[in-house]
Design a protein around this motif. Structure first.
Motif, mmCIF file in Angstrom:
data_model
loop_
_atom_site.group_PDB
_atom_site.id
_atom_site.type_symbol
_atom_site.label_atom_id
_atom_site.label_comp_id
_atom_site.label_asym_id
_atom_site.label_seq_id
_atom_site.Cartn_x
_atom_site.Cartn_y
_atom_site.Cartn_z
ATOM 1 N N SER A 44 23.126 28.260 44.113
ATOM 2 C CA SER A 44 23.377 26.893 43.957
ATOM 3 C C SER A 44 24.875 26.420 44.301
ATOM 4 O O SER A 44 25.672 27.053 43.708
ATOM 5 C CB SER A 44 22.553 26.320 42.970
ATOM 6 N N GLY A 45 25.018 25.380 45.035
ATOM 7 C CA GLY A 45 26.468 25.172 45.230
ATOM 8 C C GLY A 45 27.170 26.174 46.329
ATOM 9 O O GLY A 45 28.488 25.908 46.888
ATOM 10 N N GLY A 47 26.881 26.007 49.634
ATOM 11 C CA GLY A 47 27.023 25.269 50.648
ATOM 12 C C GLY A 47 25.659 25.388 51.839
ATOM 13 O O GLY A 47 26.018 25.181 52.857
ATOM 14 N N LYS A 48 24.760 25.913 51.321
ATOM 15 C CA LYS A 48 23.404 25.819 52.122
ATOM 16 C C LYS A 48 23.374 24.482 52.758
ATOM 17 O O LYS A 48 22.967 24.442 53.881
ATOM 18 C CB LYS A 48 22.203 26.244 51.551
ATOM 19 N N SER A 49 22.932 23.530 51.933
ATOM 20 C CA SER A 49 22.872 22.249 52.367
ATOM 21 C C SER A 49 23.937 21.715 53.353
ATOM 22 O O SER A 49 23.548 20.903 54.492
ATOM 23 C CB SER A 49 22.313 21.222 51.362
ATOM 24 N N THR A 50 25.041 21.946 52.814
ATOM 25 C CA THR A 50 26.277 21.349 53.545
ATOM 26 C C THR A 50 25.941 21.879 55.073
ATOM 27 O O THR A 50 26.334 21.266 55.989
ATOM 28 C CB THR A 50 27.364 21.822 53.094
ATOM 29 N N HIS A 209 15.607 28.743 48.107
ATOM 30 C CA HIS A 209 16.149 29.340 46.861
ATOM 31 C C HIS A 209 14.885 30.546 46.594
ATOM 32 O O HIS A 209 15.147 31.284 45.743
ATOM 33 C CB HIS A 209 15.941 28.455 45.730
HETATM 34 N N1 LIG Z 1 29.145 14.812 49.295
HETATM 35 C C1 LIG Z 1 30.044 15.628 48.653
HETATM 36 N N2 LIG Z 1 31.184 15.465 48.161
HETATM 37 C C2 LIG Z 1 31.842 16.329 47.760
HETATM 38 N N3 LIG Z 1 31.701 17.701 47.474
HETATM 39 C C3 LIG Z 1 30.311 17.920 47.758
HETATM 40 C C4 LIG Z 1 29.419 17.053 48.459
HETATM 41 N N4 LIG Z 1 28.298 17.638 48.904
HETATM 42 C C5 LIG Z 1 28.312 18.662 48.346
HETATM 43 N N5 LIG Z 1 29.540 19.150 47.720
HETATM 44 C C6 LIG Z 1 30.080 20.290 47.235
HETATM 45 O O1 LIG Z 1 30.037 21.335 48.266
HETATM 46 C C7 LIG Z 1 29.661 22.475 47.497
HETATM 47 C C8 LIG Z 1 28.334 22.998 48.504
HETATM 48 O O2 LIG Z 1 27.212 21.943 48.222
HETATM 49 P P1 LIG Z 1 25.800 22.013 48.922
HETATM 50 O O3 LIG Z 1 25.128 20.882 48.422
HETATM 51 O O4 LIG Z 1 25.663 22.436 50.117
HETATM 52 O O5 LIG Z 1 25.059 23.378 47.942
HETATM 53 P P2 LIG Z 1 23.817 24.141 48.388
HETATM 54 O O6 LIG Z 1 24.026 25.482 48.497
HETATM 55 O O7 LIG Z 1 22.902 23.136 49.058
HETATM 56 O O8 LIG Z 1 23.450 24.182 46.721
HETATM 57 P P3 LIG Z 1 21.798 23.670 46.096
HETATM 58 O O9 LIG Z 1 21.090 25.179 46.291
HETATM 59 O O10 LIG Z 1 21.913 23.408 44.691
HETATM 60 O O11 LIG Z 1 21.247 22.962 47.058
HETATM 61 C C9 LIG Z 1 29.273 22.272 46.412
HETATM 62 O O12 LIG Z 1 30.256 22.842 45.594
HETATM 63 C C10 LIG Z 1 29.110 20.882 46.078
HETATM 64 O O13 LIG Z 1 29.744 20.557 44.926
#
Ligand SMILES: Nc1ncnc2c1ncn2[C@@H]1O[C@H](COP(=O)(O)OP(=O)(O)OP(=O)(O)O)[C@@H](O)[C@H]1O
Ligand SMILES: [Mg+2]
Lengths: 256, 312
Positions: A44-45, A47-50, A209
């Motif tokens: 989690s966190g 950067g996958k969604s990003t 996940h």
């Molecule tokens: N809108 C935003 N503004 C600032 N930071 C962000 C934003 N969205 C995500 N982040 C940060 O960027 C990083 C990656 O976030 P992301 O949502 O891509 O994670 P993820 O891999 O999808 O996690 P998860 O498995 O929990 O969905 C995290 O540290 C998060 O806190």
């Protein structure tokens, strides 16, 4: 620049992303191939969604995002210059974690995309709606109540409706961000079967996940950690024979 | 050993006394809120009963025909021979100002709401929010005064059809401004509380912002938006003071919106001072109050119905 892979849909090269001052993605570098399922895994966190949101530039909706490097799609870098978002998102569909049908009829949900892209004839729309619902194996369940509100469907049906809504615009690529994490095991299985079937016609990128899910549905897997790609390879070899210690630790459940 | 026992005994006693206190607080709290609720219910019921009995007296005691009251356009309660009690022009006036002001303020309010929630969520709200609060804070007599000083002469000088400037339209415009904040703030809340995954779903399909607003967000918010308009209307038809100052207060149905008119509330406020309690004319004013109450019940029913249709 490195030679782009030939049958790749996306060539990602030295890509970085910042939310304000926070760098969320570091030097990403890999390709996503046509008619393959590419899974993105990682804690989690990481950067996958990003990352997946940059592929259709949904990330632009977040204020203060900066990006550098390249995501080459159809021979052009979508991270630079002005991109026709309407066309891009017509070609690259997206499925979200939780089914998000519009509070309208089932028919109008599926017809929404084709309509905004200019299809008006009722007959054509009817065809698209029927075909899309058949493609997601929802047609039999809803064909008698196409006019009833989509909010009345079950969670699993809603998610499949959203997939139908996405393929109704005839995209090339479908992005899925944890599409089954809100679903029960049976609905999950249905969606997974669907992904395997859709692969014939579409390129799919899926964030998950669930490591078994990645192993079951994907051809390639990318393991993300702290915004970097630790390992990217064939799913089989990544899971059976990870080359990086951190990958091994993650897939064997020792962290994450 | 012994020490420990005494300690636990003390603790238990403390605990008990605390529980006792909690119980007492619990009781006091419940008592206060129950009394508050009962006062509200009793007040509402008494007002309704009082208004109903007073309002029906003109029909039951004074012998005014309810049909005449509701449909006749002749209003002359003080005539020595054959006084007439047709309140229809005022019912018409009330409905006319209510619907026309909703027709003006509805689109503007909803437009402003969409601007704040979709177009400029960051600074739009910062600018419009204080504007709305200011509009709410202005007392209605001030609205009426401004209308009287600015709007009425403007009407008189601009439209040849408006002889005096006192007109239905003047009332409608003043009311539109007054109900605008109600409509805008409720509509804004409705738009903002739409789940953001609706927007994402639409944009991800390649929809433009305008398509998203028109085809996804407004349809999803429509029950709440209608509620906003109905609440604005409820405010409009109950308003007396400001309307009375600009509408002209005549006893006939106007031929055009540029002619003067009257509403139930303006007639009540104008006449309640110089009619004697128990007289026929006084009773008919109560009947108008009763009509207003019934109208407001109808508005409440409409709002209930709309809220129950909310899907999200
Ligand atoms: N809108 C935003 N503004 C600032 N930071 C962000 C934003 N969205 C995500 N982040 C940060 O960027 C990083 C990656 O976030 P992301 O949502 O891509 O994670 P993820 O891999 O999808 O996690 P998860 O498995 O929990 O969905 C995290 O540290 C998060 O806190
Ligand atoms: Mg995520």
């Amino acid at each position: 620049m490195e030679l782009a892979e030939k049958d790749a849909v996306f060539n990602i090269f030295d890509m970085n992303l910042w939310y304000g001052d926070f760098q969320a993605l570091h030097n990403l570098h890999f390709s996503i191939k046509k008619n393959e399922v590419t899974a993105i895994i990682g804690p989690s966190g990481c950067g996958k969604s990003t990352f997946i949101k940059t592929l259709n530039l949904m990330i632009n909706m977040v204020p203060g995002v900066k990006m550098s490097g390249e995501i080459k799609y159809q021979d052009r870098n979508i991270l630079q210059g002005s991109v026709d978002l309407v066309q891009l998102r017509k070609e690259i569909g997206m499925i979200f974690q939780k089914g998000n049908p519009f509070p309208q009829s089932i028919y109008n949900n599926v017809a929404y995309g084709p309509r905004i892209h200019g299809i008006k004839q009722k007959k054509k729309l009817d065809e698209i709606v029927e075909q899309s619902l058949k493609d997601v194996a929802l047609w039999e369940e809803v064909k008698d109540r196409l006019d009833s509100n989509a909010m009345g469907l079950s969670g699993g049906q809603q998610q499949r409706l959203c997939i139908a809504r996405a393929i109704a615009t005839k995209p090339d690529v479908i992005l899925m961000d944890e599409p089954t994490s809100a679903l029960d095991p049976i609905s999950t299985l249905k969606v997974e079967k669907l992904i395997t079937k859709l692969k014939e016609d579409y390129t799919i990128v899926i964030v998950t996940h669930n490591m078994q899910q990645a192993a079951r549905v994907s051809d390639k897997t990318a393991f993300f950690l702290n915004g970097e790609i630790v390992e990217f390879s064939d799913t089989d070899s990544l899971f059976s024979n990870p080359s990086d210690k951190r990958t091994e630790e993650y897939i064997t459940g020792r962290f994450g | 050993m012994k020490d420990e026992q005494t300690i636990t005994a003390v603790q238990q006693r403390l605990l008990k006394s605390r529980q006792g206190k909690a119980k007492k607080n619990e009781f006091t709290g419940r008592f206060i809120v129950t009394v508050a609720a009962i006062i509200m219910i009793v007040a509402t019921i008494s007002i309704t009963i009082f208004l109903a009995t007073k309002g029906l007296q003109s029909f039951l005691v004074s012998g005014v025909s309810p049909i005449e009251f509701l449909t006749s356009t002749d209003w002359n309660p003080t005539a020595d021979e054959n006084p007439s009690f047709g309140a229809f022009p005022f019912i018409f006036g009330t409905l006319a100002v209510t619907f026309l002001s909703a027709l003006i303020a509805g689109p503007i309010g909803i437009g402003g709401a969409i601007f704040m929630s979709e177009i400029a969520p960051s600074w739009g709200k910062k600018v419009l929010q204080p504007v709305i609060e200011l509009l709410v804070g202005i007392p209605s007599v001030v609205y009426g005064f401004i209308g009287l000083t600015v709007l009425v002469p403007f009407m008189r000088n601009t439209f040849s059809g408006a002889q005096t400037g006192f007109s239905l339209l003047s009332g409608v415009i003043v009311l539109s401004v007054m109900i605008l904040p109600t409509i805008t703030s409720i509509a804004t809340d409705a738009m903002i509380s739409l789940p953001s995954n609706l927007r994402q779903g639409s944009y991800a399909l390649g929809a433009t912002r305008w398509q998203t607003i028109k085809k996804v967000l407004i349809p999803a918010a429509i029950p709440s938006l209608l509620t906003a308009i109905v609440l604005g209307m409820a405010r409009a038809f109950g308003e007396a003071l400001a309307v009375q100052m600009v509408i002209g207060n005549v006893r006939a149905i106007p031929d055009s919106i540029l002619e003067p008119a009257a509403t139930l509330t303006t007639i009540i406020t104008l006449n309640m001072g110089h009619t004697t309690y128990g007289s026929v004319e006084n009773n008919t004013l109560w009947s108008m109050g009763l009509v207003l109450l019934i109208l407001s019940f109808i508005f409440i029913l409409i709002i209930r119905y709309l809220s129950s249709r909310r899907k999200l």
